[in-house]
Design a protein around this motif. Structure first.
Motif, PDB file in Angstrom:
ATOM      1  N   ALA A   1     -25.446  16.936 -62.399  1.00  0.00           N
ATOM      2  CA  ALA A   1     -25.473  15.966 -63.498  1.00  0.00           C
ATOM      3  C   ALA A   1     -24.836  16.027 -64.724  1.00  0.00           C
ATOM      4  O   ALA A   1     -25.029  15.222 -65.961  1.00  0.00           O
ATOM      5  CB  ALA A   1     -27.130  15.886 -63.804  1.00  0.00           C
ATOM      6  N   GLY A   2     -24.016  17.134 -64.717  1.00  0.00           N
ATOM      7  CA  GLY A   2     -23.059  17.392 -66.164  1.00  0.00           C
ATOM      8  C   GLY A   2     -23.692  18.019 -66.876  1.00  0.00           C
ATOM      9  O   GLY A   2     -23.452  17.927 -68.257  1.00  0.00           O
ATOM     10  N   ARG A   3     -24.898  18.575 -66.918  1.00  0.00           N
ATOM     11  CA  ARG A   3     -25.737  19.477 -67.868  1.00  0.00           C
ATOM     12  C   ARG A   3     -25.003  20.912 -67.756  1.00  0.00           C
ATOM     13  O   ARG A   3     -24.655  21.353 -66.939  1.00  0.00           O
ATOM     14  CB  ARG A   3     -27.289  19.437 -67.585  1.00  0.00           C
ATOM     15  N   ASN A   4     -25.493  21.623 -68.883  1.00  0.00           N
ATOM     16  CA  ASN A   4     -24.940  22.872 -69.145  1.00  0.00           C
ATOM     17  C   ASN A   4     -25.959  23.714 -68.368  1.00  0.00           C
ATOM     18  O   ASN A   4     -27.109  23.793 -68.294  1.00  0.00           O
ATOM     19  CB  ASN A   4     -25.087  23.289 -70.739  1.00  0.00           C
TER      20      ASN A   4
ATOM     21  N   GLU B   1     -12.617  19.687 -61.177  1.00  0.00           N
ATOM     22  CA  GLU B   1     -11.435  18.782 -60.215  1.00  0.00           C
ATOM     23  C   GLU B   1     -12.007  18.009 -59.140  1.00  0.00           C
ATOM     24  O   GLU B   1     -11.412  16.773 -58.816  1.00  0.00           O
ATOM     25  CB  GLU B   1     -10.454  19.878 -59.919  1.00  0.00           C
ATOM     26  N   ALA B   2     -12.949  18.612 -58.475  1.00  0.00           N
ATOM     27  CA  ALA B   2     -13.359  17.742 -57.256  1.00  0.00           C
ATOM     28  C   ALA B   2     -14.297  16.742 -57.446  1.00  0.00           C
ATOM     29  O   ALA B   2     -14.241  15.779 -56.823  1.00  0.00           O
ATOM     30  CB  ALA B   2     -14.109  19.032 -56.406  1.00  0.00           C
ATOM     31  N   ALA B   3     -15.092  16.926 -58.556  1.00  0.00           N
ATOM     32  CA  ALA B   3     -16.027  15.793 -58.857  1.00  0.00           C
ATOM     33  C   ALA B   3     -15.669  14.886 -59.940  1.00  0.00           C
ATOM     34  O   ALA B   3     -16.451  13.885 -60.261  1.00  0.00           O
ATOM     35  CB  ALA B   3     -17.343  16.525 -59.184  1.00  0.00           C
ATOM     36  N   GLY B   4     -14.634  15.232 -60.585  1.00  0.00           N
ATOM     37  CA  GLY B   4     -13.956  14.269 -61.600  1.00  0.00           C
ATOM     38  C   GLY B   4     -15.082  14.554 -62.942  1.00  0.00           C
ATOM     39  O   GLY B   4     -15.074  15.433 -63.347  1.00  0.00           O
ATOM     40  N   THR B   5     -15.297  13.313 -63.180  1.00  0.00           N
ATOM     41  CA  THR B   5     -16.296  13.173 -64.543  1.00  0.00           C
ATOM     42  C   THR B   5     -17.681  13.613 -64.337  1.00  0.00           C
ATOM     43  O   THR B   5     -18.448  13.295 -65.079  1.00  0.00           O
ATOM     44  CB  THR B   5     -16.049  11.913 -65.227  1.00  0.00           C
ATOM     45  N   ALA B   6     -17.930  13.538 -62.949  1.00  0.00           N
ATOM     46  CA  ALA B   6     -19.558  13.850 -62.756  1.00  0.00           C
ATOM     47  C   ALA B   6     -20.005  15.383 -63.334  1.00  0.00           C
ATOM     48  O   ALA B   6     -21.158  15.534 -63.709  1.00  0.00           O
ATOM     49  CB  ALA B   6     -19.624  14.054 -61.122  1.00  0.00           C
ATOM     50  N   ILE B   7     -19.069  16.135 -63.513  1.00  0.00           N
ATOM     51  CA  ILE B   7     -19.509  17.362 -64.294  1.00  0.00           C
ATOM     52  C   ILE B   7     -18.843  17.597 -65.605  1.00  0.00           C
ATOM     53  O   ILE B   7     -17.647  17.054 -65.762  1.00  0.00           O
ATOM     54  CB  ILE B   7     -19.106  18.688 -63.310  1.00  0.00           C
ATOM     55  N   SER B   8     -19.591  18.001 -66.580  1.00  0.00           N
ATOM     56  CA  SER B   8     -19.228  17.897 -67.843  1.00  0.00           C
ATOM     57  C   SER B   8     -17.805  18.827 -68.161  1.00  0.00           C
ATOM     58  O   SER B   8     -17.510  19.850 -67.376  1.00  0.00           O
ATOM     59  CB  SER B   8     -20.141  18.866 -68.921  1.00  0.00           C
ATOM     60  N   ALA B   9     -16.910  18.110 -68.765  1.00  0.00           N
ATOM     61  CA  ALA B   9     -15.527  18.465 -69.069  1.00  0.00           C
ATOM     62  C   ALA B   9     -15.501  20.001 -70.033  1.00  0.00           C
ATOM     63  O   ALA B   9     -15.024  20.592 -70.249  1.00  0.00           O
ATOM     64  CB  ALA B   9     -14.863  17.483 -69.717  1.00  0.00           C
ATOM     65  N   ALA B  10     -16.836  19.798 -70.795  1.00  0.00           N
ATOM     66  CA  ALA B  10     -17.018  21.072 -71.499  1.00  0.00           C
ATOM     67  C   ALA B  10     -17.304  22.225 -70.782  1.00  0.00           C
ATOM     68  O   ALA B  10     -17.293  22.126 -69.334  1.00  0.00           O
ATOM     69  CB  ALA B  10     -18.025  20.779 -72.853  1.00  0.00           C
ATOM     70  N   SER B  11     -17.872  23.445 -71.288  1.00  0.00           N
ATOM     71  CA  SER B  11     -17.953  24.487 -70.582  1.00  0.00           C
ATOM     72  C   SER B  11     -19.395  24.312 -69.659  1.00  0.00           C
ATOM     73  O   SER B  11     -20.441  24.117 -70.307  1.00  0.00           O
ATOM     74  CB  SER B  11     -18.320  25.646 -71.524  1.00  0.00           C
ATOM     75  N   PRO B  12     -19.301  23.950 -68.354  1.00  0.00           N
ATOM     76  CA  PRO B  12     -20.563  23.512 -67.717  1.00  0.00           C
ATOM     77  C   PRO B  12     -21.369  24.780 -67.403  1.00  0.00           C
ATOM     78  O   PRO B  12     -22.407  24.395 -67.115  1.00  0.00           O
ATOM     79  CB  PRO B  12     -19.811  22.983 -66.317  1.00  0.00           C
ATOM     80  N   ALA B  13     -20.726  25.986 -67.390  1.00  0.00           N
ATOM     81  CA  ALA B  13     -21.803  27.384 -67.253  1.00  0.00           C
ATOM     82  C   ALA B  13     -21.486  27.985 -68.216  1.00  0.00           C
ATOM     83  O   ALA B  13     -20.472  28.702 -68.465  1.00  0.00           O
ATOM     84  CB  ALA B  13     -21.207  27.847 -65.868  1.00  0.00           C
TER      85      ALA B  13
END
Length: 370
Positions: free
Chosen positions: A110-113, A148-160
């Motif tokens: 969901a693109g959340r940290n 890279e696999a999900a494109g913009t679905a995952i936050s481009a910032a530090s997701p973890a």
């Protein structure tokens, strides 16, 4: 110059007449130049990993598999709770814990940290820092692949977001790692070298011949040496503990009684081992070379400077036959982790076995004339 020639020939004959000196001349460079580069390495491998997976998703399983495939980690514990993983960390079953939060897959997609928590055993601060560093890099690579696999679905910032906690040595103070081990060197030098040189000096001066023809038994002779230098060792250990407490702030969290019991067992071993060396040595030079050879092995392969798990496999097996491994591990665990007899019962049993063995051999190898 003619006198020099005969003196030189005499020295050569005397050197060759003592078989152990030529052997040590060959073995010492092999041990130092071959063994030291293998043992004294700052690279950390085979870090024991504990996992607490609250998410139990496909994504968390992929992350665990990716960590396990690395040559730097060995998955040794899979706990349901963080408290259970800490118990495994305290007994040495794992070196680093990674706690994966519930809902990691859902939040990442969901693109959340996401906060990933780590806990490391920092008694060995080098292993703790480098192990968590390796783990952080693997997690970063993993999240990059997801981006890279999900494109913009995952936050481009530090997701973890990774949070690290260092256990038993929170400030990663290298002195806390080394000071308990340095006490071992004091006991080795005092209760290993000095009894050895003492007896060999008596041999050289001829005074030991009077003891050999006296009614004194071999057991009494060996025991007198062991007790004297054992007491000297305990005095030196007490001084070292005072310095550690007042200078470095290191206390015996597990109890001073445990420390002194471990020290007595180790002192008995070193005194007995020194007697063995003196029994088979005829000169001071021979005794020094022999003790130096074994002390180098004791120190380099005991985990004093580097982690045993980072050594080559055959070297790790050899360390089980070295009492310094068990004593150094006990000292660090008692001083930094608060370990007790229940936690270190195997180490105490091994130290007791080595103490009995060395003194038994010392008595048997002492040649007393009737």
């Amino acid at each position: 110059m003619s006198a020099f020639k005969y003196l030189f020939i005499k020295e050569v004959k005397q050197f060759l007449a003592t078989p152990i000196l030529p052997a040590l001349t060959i073995m010492l460079p092999i041990v130092i130049n071959f063994l030291m580069p293998l043992v004294s390495t700052m690279e950390v491998k085979n870090v024991k990993l504990g996992v607490v997976d609250h998410d139990r998703s496909v994504l968390s399983s992929r992350l665990i598999d990716q960590i396990s495939e690395s040559t730097y980690f060995h998955l040794t514990d899979y706990s349901d709770t963080y408290a259970g993983a800490l118990d495994q960390l305290s007994i040495g079953r794992c070196d680093v814990i990674i706690e994966i939060p519930d809902g990691m897959e859902r939040d990442l997609m969901a693109g959340r940290n996401v906060d990933v928590f780590m806990s490391a055993n920092a008694v060995n601060n080098t292993k703790g820092t480098m192990g968590t560093g390796y783990l952080s890099n693997i997690i970063s690579d993993f999240t990059t692949e997801l981006q890279e696999a999900a494109g913009t679905a995952i936050s481009a910032a530090s997701p973890a977001s990774i949070q690290i906690q260092y256990r038993y040595n929170p400030h990663l103070n290298f002195r806390l790692f080394m000071v308990p081990a340095m006490m071992t060197m004091v006991l080795i030098l005092l209760c290993g070298f000095i009894p050895t040189l003492n007896i060999v000096t008596e041999k050289s001066n001829g005074t030991i011949e009077q003891i050999n023809v006296s009614p004194v038994s071999k057991l009494e002779f060996i025991l007198a040496k062991v007790v004297l230098y054992g007491l000297m060792g305990l005095v030196s250990l007490s001084l070292a503990l005072l310095i550690g407490h007042f200078v470095y702030g290191i206390g015996a969290y597990g109890g001073y009684f445990e420390i002194y019991v471990a020290a007595v067992l180790f002192l008995l071993f070193m005194s007995g081992f020194g007697m063995i060396v003196s029994n088979v040595s005829d000169t001071i030079l021979q005794a020094i070379f022999t003790m130096f050879f074994f002390v180098m092995i004791f120190l380099l392969m005991s985990g004093l400077f580097t982690s045993i798990s980072s050594m080559t496999p055959w070297a790790q097996y050899i360390t089980y036959a070295l009492p310094t491994r068990y004593f150094i591990e006990s000292m660090r665990s008692i001083c930094l982790k608060g370990s007790t007899f229940a936690d270190l019962h195997f180490n105490f049993l091994m130290l007791a076995g080595f103490a009995v063995l060395s003194n038994t051999v010392a008595i048997l190898t002492y040649k007393k004339q009737s």
